[in-house]
Design a protein around this motif. Structure first.
Motif, PDB file in Angstrom:
ATOM      1  N   PHE A  44      -1.188  32.578 -56.596  1.00  0.00           N
ATOM      2  CA  PHE A  44      -0.442  33.009 -55.598  1.00  0.00           C
ATOM      3  C   PHE A  44      -1.527  33.665 -54.609  1.00  0.00           C
ATOM      4  O   PHE A  44      -2.127  34.769 -55.028  1.00  0.00           O
ATOM      5  CB  PHE A  44       0.374  34.373 -56.477  1.00  0.00           C
ATOM      6  CG  PHE A  44       1.301  33.919 -57.440  1.00  0.00           C
ATOM      7  CD1 PHE A  44       2.141  33.015 -57.426  1.00  0.00           C
ATOM      8  CD2 PHE A  44       1.121  34.428 -58.779  1.00  0.00           C
ATOM      9  CE1 PHE A  44       2.972  32.378 -58.456  1.00  0.00           C
ATOM     10  CE2 PHE A  44       1.728  33.806 -59.903  1.00  0.00           C
ATOM     11  CZ  PHE A  44       2.852  32.992 -59.831  1.00  0.00           C
ATOM     12  N   ASP A  45      -1.564  33.243 -53.295  1.00  0.00           N
ATOM     13  CA  ASP A  45      -2.350  33.573 -52.264  1.00  0.00           C
ATOM     14  C   ASP A  45      -1.816  34.378 -51.237  1.00  0.00           C
ATOM     15  O   ASP A  45      -1.115  33.697 -50.368  1.00  0.00           O
ATOM     16  CB  ASP A  45      -3.171  32.432 -52.249  1.00  0.00           C
ATOM     17  CG  ASP A  45      -4.451  32.537 -51.212  1.00  0.00           C
ATOM     18  OD1 ASP A  45      -4.540  33.567 -50.942  1.00  0.00           O
ATOM     19  OD2 ASP A  45      -5.099  31.531 -51.273  1.00  0.00           O
ATOM     20  N   SER A  46      -2.173  35.399 -51.112  1.00  0.00           N
ATOM     21  CA  SER A  46      -1.596  36.517 -50.009  1.00  0.00           C
ATOM     22  C   SER A  46      -2.255  36.058 -48.716  1.00  0.00           C
ATOM     23  O   SER A  46      -2.227  36.250 -47.575  1.00  0.00           O
ATOM     24  CB  SER A  46      -1.612  37.697 -50.092  1.00  0.00           C
ATOM     25  OG  SER A  46      -2.904  38.256 -50.536  1.00  0.00           O
ATOM     26  N   GLY A 231       3.431  19.832 -50.462  1.00  0.00           N
ATOM     27  CA  GLY A 231       2.347  19.986 -50.307  1.00  0.00           C
ATOM     28  C   GLY A 231       1.265  18.787 -50.284  1.00  0.00           C
ATOM     29  O   GLY A 231       1.710  18.000 -51.054  1.00  0.00           O
ATOM     30  N   GLN A 232       0.536  18.569 -49.516  1.00  0.00           N
ATOM     31  CA  GLN A 232      -0.405  17.593 -49.557  1.00  0.00           C
ATOM     32  C   GLN A 232      -1.799  17.830 -50.310  1.00  0.00           C
ATOM     33  O   GLN A 232      -2.266  19.085 -50.022  1.00  0.00           O
ATOM     34  CB  GLN A 232      -0.821  17.210 -48.157  1.00  0.00           C
ATOM     35  CG  GLN A 232      -1.591  15.639 -48.008  1.00  0.00           C
ATOM     36  CD  GLN A 232      -1.778  15.197 -46.459  1.00  0.00           C
ATOM     37  OE1 GLN A 232      -1.358  16.087 -45.333  1.00  0.00           O
ATOM     38  NE2 GLN A 232      -2.113  13.959 -46.735  1.00  0.00           N
ATOM     39  N   PHE A 233      -2.263  16.820 -51.032  1.00  0.00           N
ATOM     40  CA  PHE A 233      -3.379  16.915 -51.525  1.00  0.00           C
ATOM     41  C   PHE A 233      -4.608  16.662 -50.733  1.00  0.00           C
ATOM     42  O   PHE A 233      -4.741  16.032 -49.671  1.00  0.00           O
ATOM     43  CB  PHE A 233      -3.897  15.859 -52.567  1.00  0.00           C
ATOM     44  CG  PHE A 233      -2.907  16.107 -54.045  1.00  0.00           C
ATOM     45  CD1 PHE A 233      -3.283  16.673 -54.945  1.00  0.00           C
ATOM     46  CD2 PHE A 233      -1.419  15.351 -54.058  1.00  0.00           C
ATOM     47  CE1 PHE A 233      -2.564  16.940 -55.994  1.00  0.00           C
ATOM     48  CE2 PHE A 233      -0.983  15.504 -55.169  1.00  0.00           C
ATOM     49  CZ  PHE A 233      -1.300  16.174 -56.089  1.00  0.00           C
ATOM     50  N   ALA A 234      -5.811  17.582 -50.818  1.00  0.00           N
ATOM     51  CA  ALA A 234      -6.891  17.393 -49.644  1.00  0.00           C
ATOM     52  C   ALA A 234      -7.273  16.048 -49.611  1.00  0.00           C
ATOM     53  O   ALA A 234      -7.732  15.510 -48.845  1.00  0.00           O
ATOM     54  CB  ALA A 234      -8.156  18.191 -50.241  1.00  0.00           C
ATOM     55  N   ILE A 247      -6.766  16.256 -66.031  1.00  0.00           N
ATOM     56  CA  ILE A 247      -6.644  16.836 -64.652  1.00  0.00           C
ATOM     57  C   ILE A 247      -5.801  17.999 -64.276  1.00  0.00           C
ATOM     58  O   ILE A 247      -4.806  17.825 -64.877  1.00  0.00           O
ATOM     59  CB  ILE A 247      -5.976  15.633 -63.888  1.00  0.00           C
ATOM     60  CG1 ILE A 247      -6.867  14.486 -64.074  1.00  0.00           C
ATOM     61  CG2 ILE A 247      -6.098  15.922 -62.354  1.00  0.00           C
ATOM     62  CD1 ILE A 247      -6.157  12.977 -63.468  1.00  0.00           C
ATOM     63  N   VAL A 248      -6.461  19.029 -63.976  1.00  0.00           N
ATOM     64  CA  VAL A 248      -5.930  20.318 -63.923  1.00  0.00           C
ATOM     65  C   VAL A 248      -5.634  20.458 -62.357  1.00  0.00           C
ATOM     66  O   VAL A 248      -6.455  20.419 -61.457  1.00  0.00           O
ATOM     67  CB  VAL A 248      -6.992  21.553 -64.130  1.00  0.00           C
ATOM     68  CG1 VAL A 248      -6.214  22.869 -64.040  1.00  0.00           C
ATOM     69  CG2 VAL A 248      -7.242  21.208 -65.769  1.00  0.00           C
ATOM     70  N   ILE A 249      -4.495  20.750 -62.087  1.00  0.00           N
ATOM     71  CA  ILE A 249      -3.854  20.883 -60.601  1.00  0.00           C
ATOM     72  C   ILE A 249      -3.363  22.378 -60.608  1.00  0.00           C
ATOM     73  O   ILE A 249      -2.469  22.786 -61.450  1.00  0.00           O
ATOM     74  CB  ILE A 249      -2.537  20.135 -60.539  1.00  0.00           C
ATOM     75  CG1 ILE A 249      -3.121  18.356 -60.622  1.00  0.00           C
ATOM     76  CG2 ILE A 249      -2.197  20.407 -59.074  1.00  0.00           C
ATOM     77  CD1 ILE A 249      -2.144  17.353 -60.159  1.00  0.00           C
ATOM     78  N   THR A 250      -3.965  23.080 -59.644  1.00  0.00           N
ATOM     79  CA  THR A 250      -3.442  24.316 -59.303  1.00  0.00           C
ATOM     80  C   THR A 250      -2.545  24.276 -58.054  1.00  0.00           C
ATOM     81  O   THR A 250      -2.901  23.854 -57.018  1.00  0.00           O
ATOM     82  CB  THR A 250      -4.533  25.229 -58.946  1.00  0.00           C
ATOM     83  OG1 THR A 250      -5.451  25.565 -60.157  1.00  0.00           O
ATOM     84  CG2 THR A 250      -4.167  26.627 -58.498  1.00  0.00           C
ATOM     85  N   ILE A 251      -1.093  24.937 -58.339  1.00  0.00           N
ATOM     86  CA  ILE A 251      -0.217  25.015 -57.314  1.00  0.00           C
ATOM     87  C   ILE A 251      -0.528  26.379 -56.540  1.00  0.00           C
ATOM     88  O   ILE A 251       0.136  27.344 -57.075  1.00  0.00           O
ATOM     89  CB  ILE A 251       1.266  24.875 -58.066  1.00  0.00           C
ATOM     90  CG1 ILE A 251       1.288  23.538 -58.933  1.00  0.00           C
ATOM     91  CG2 ILE A 251       2.317  24.701 -57.087  1.00  0.00           C
ATOM     92  CD1 ILE A 251       2.531  23.472 -59.849  1.00  0.00           C
ATOM     93  N   SER A 252      -1.121  26.120 -55.731  1.00  0.00           N
ATOM     94  CA  SER A 252      -1.467  27.429 -54.857  1.00  0.00           C
ATOM     95  C   SER A 252      -0.253  27.630 -53.739  1.00  0.00           C
ATOM     96  O   SER A 252       0.121  26.796 -53.006  1.00  0.00           O
ATOM     97  CB  SER A 252      -2.735  27.233 -53.739  1.00  0.00           C
ATOM     98  OG  SER A 252      -2.976  28.374 -53.382  1.00  0.00           O
ATOM     99  N   LEU A 253       0.459  28.833 -54.038  1.00  0.00           N
ATOM    100  CA  LEU A 253       1.490  29.057 -53.267  1.00  0.00           C
ATOM    101  C   LEU A 253       1.326  30.352 -52.433  1.00  0.00           C
ATOM    102  O   LEU A 253       0.658  31.216 -52.789  1.00  0.00           O
ATOM    103  CB  LEU A 253       2.664  29.637 -54.115  1.00  0.00           C
ATOM    104  CG  LEU A 253       3.146  28.439 -55.081  1.00  0.00           C
ATOM    105  CD1 LEU A 253       4.149  28.917 -56.247  1.00  0.00           C
ATOM    106  CD2 LEU A 253       3.921  27.473 -54.540  1.00  0.00           C
ATOM    107  N   ILE A 287       0.179  24.537 -51.455  1.00  0.00           N
ATOM    108  CA  ILE A 287      -1.321  23.456 -51.646  1.00  0.00           C
ATOM    109  C   ILE A 287      -1.702  22.939 -52.897  1.00  0.00           C
ATOM    110  O   ILE A 287      -2.022  23.939 -53.874  1.00  0.00           O
ATOM    111  CB  ILE A 287      -2.479  23.909 -50.858  1.00  0.00           C
ATOM    112  CG1 ILE A 287      -2.402  24.805 -49.402  1.00  0.00           C
ATOM    113  CG2 ILE A 287      -3.617  23.352 -50.902  1.00  0.00           C
ATOM    114  CD1 ILE A 287      -3.428  25.355 -48.785  1.00  0.00           C
ATOM    115  N   PRO A 288      -1.453  21.854 -53.311  1.00  0.00           N
ATOM    116  CA  PRO A 288      -1.868  21.278 -54.660  1.00  0.00           C
ATOM    117  C   PRO A 288      -3.416  21.041 -54.647  1.00  0.00           C
ATOM    118  O   PRO A 288      -4.062  20.400 -54.052  1.00  0.00           O
ATOM    119  CB  PRO A 288      -1.418  20.150 -55.048  1.00  0.00           C
ATOM    120  CG  PRO A 288      -1.009  19.430 -53.452  1.00  0.00           C
ATOM    121  CD  PRO A 288      -1.068  20.587 -52.641  1.00  0.00           C
TER     122      PRO A 288
END
Length: 291
Positions: A44-46, A231-234, A247-253, A287-288
């Motif tokens: 969770f990114d403010s 969201g699009q992968f980099a 494979i670890v994926i962080t769902i950054s919201l 952002i994944p």
């Protein structure tokens, strides 16, 4: 303080009976430890860019105010890997679809059987062997439930309360716990329903809108009323079928000013007793991130 809050909030919100009853989350995985998996976590990114429904950077509209909540837990009810910008919803690799129920009269998300997780905690695991080999550029996640703390103004002072926010298309709720208090519903609730707890008292309401970020709106629209964020992968996620490690994926919201209200007082502070009303609780971007 509790009695004063009860008196002033009662004019604007429905007060409900409470009892303690915490739903048990579903275990993230039953896959053997030696089987490689996609591992999903929330962030969770403010500070992440605040986007509108079309994926464009946006600010808070005039006459409104917003704040970045402090998130406690989140749940989602659908995950899909999408190869391209033109892949229709459902035509990608569907990794997870949470339980649904018709107990409320029509099909809805079954809240009590959902998986809730805090930031950085494993939310869901999916065996890589179950995913069709291919190159995936986008991740789609249907968000269902948010639990977070917000600040509000009352009688010239600032306080903190906890909000349970239901952003899925429709959710069946038997009971749900906000912080310490439990609300009994036994019915379906549409997207935008929320319960707010402060000083042991609970209030309910509904937000008229929920922003759902989909930068692929022109080529791959989402169903009306859903909360299917995209969201699009980099760099494209490539699944070969011969993976030996997780494979670890962080769902950054983006929680950047995601709690928005009509600022009747014009002071930028959420003050429900002064006429401020919640208008939007949608998260502002996904952002994944592949670790």
């Amino acid at each position: 303080m509790k009695n004063l809050l009860y008196f002033f909030f009662a004019a604007a919100f429905l007060i409900v009976g409470c009892k303690k009853d915490e739903p048990e989350p579903t275990p993230p995985s039953t896959t053997p430890a030696d089987v490689p998996e996609l591992v999903f976590k929330f962030k969770f990114d403010s500070t992440q860019v605040r986007l509108d429904a079309f994926g464009n950077p946006c600010t808070v509209p005039a006459g409104h105010a917003a704040q970045s909540p402090k998130f406690n837990t989140m749940s989602a009810h659908y995950i899909e890997l999408s190869p391209s910008a033109t892949t229709a919803v459902g035509a990608g690799a569907i990794l997870y679809h949470a339980p649904e129920t018709s107990a409320g009269g029509s099909t809805a998300i079954d809240f009590n059987n959902g998986i809730h997780a805090a930031e950085g905690v494993i939310w869901k695991k999916v065996p890589i062997s179950s995913i069709a080999p291919g190159t995936y550029n986008y991740l789609r996640v249907s968000l269902a439930y948010q639990n977070y703390d917000i600040k509000y103004k009352y009688s010239g002072s600032m306080y903190t309360g906890t909000l349970a926010s239901f952003v899925g298309y429709k959710t069946y709720l038997s009971t749900y716990t906000i912080k310490t208090q439990t609300v009994t519903v036994n019915a379906n609730k549409l997207q935008g329903y929320w319960g707010f707890e402060t000083f042991g008292t609970v209030f309910e309401g509904e937000a008229p809108g929920t922003t759902v970020v989909n930068p692929l709106f022109a080529t791959s629209p989402i169903p009306a009323g859903s909360c299917l964020a995209t969201g699009q992968f980099a760099a494209p996620l490539v699944i070969t079928g011969s993976e030996t490690n997780d494979i670890v994926i962080t769902i950054s919201l983006s929680t950047n000013n995601s709690f928005e209200w009509e600022d009747d007082g014009g002071d930028g502070l959420y003050e429900p007793t002064a006429g401020d009303s919640v208008v939007d609780m949608g998260l502002r971007g996904l952002i994944p991130i592949v670790e």
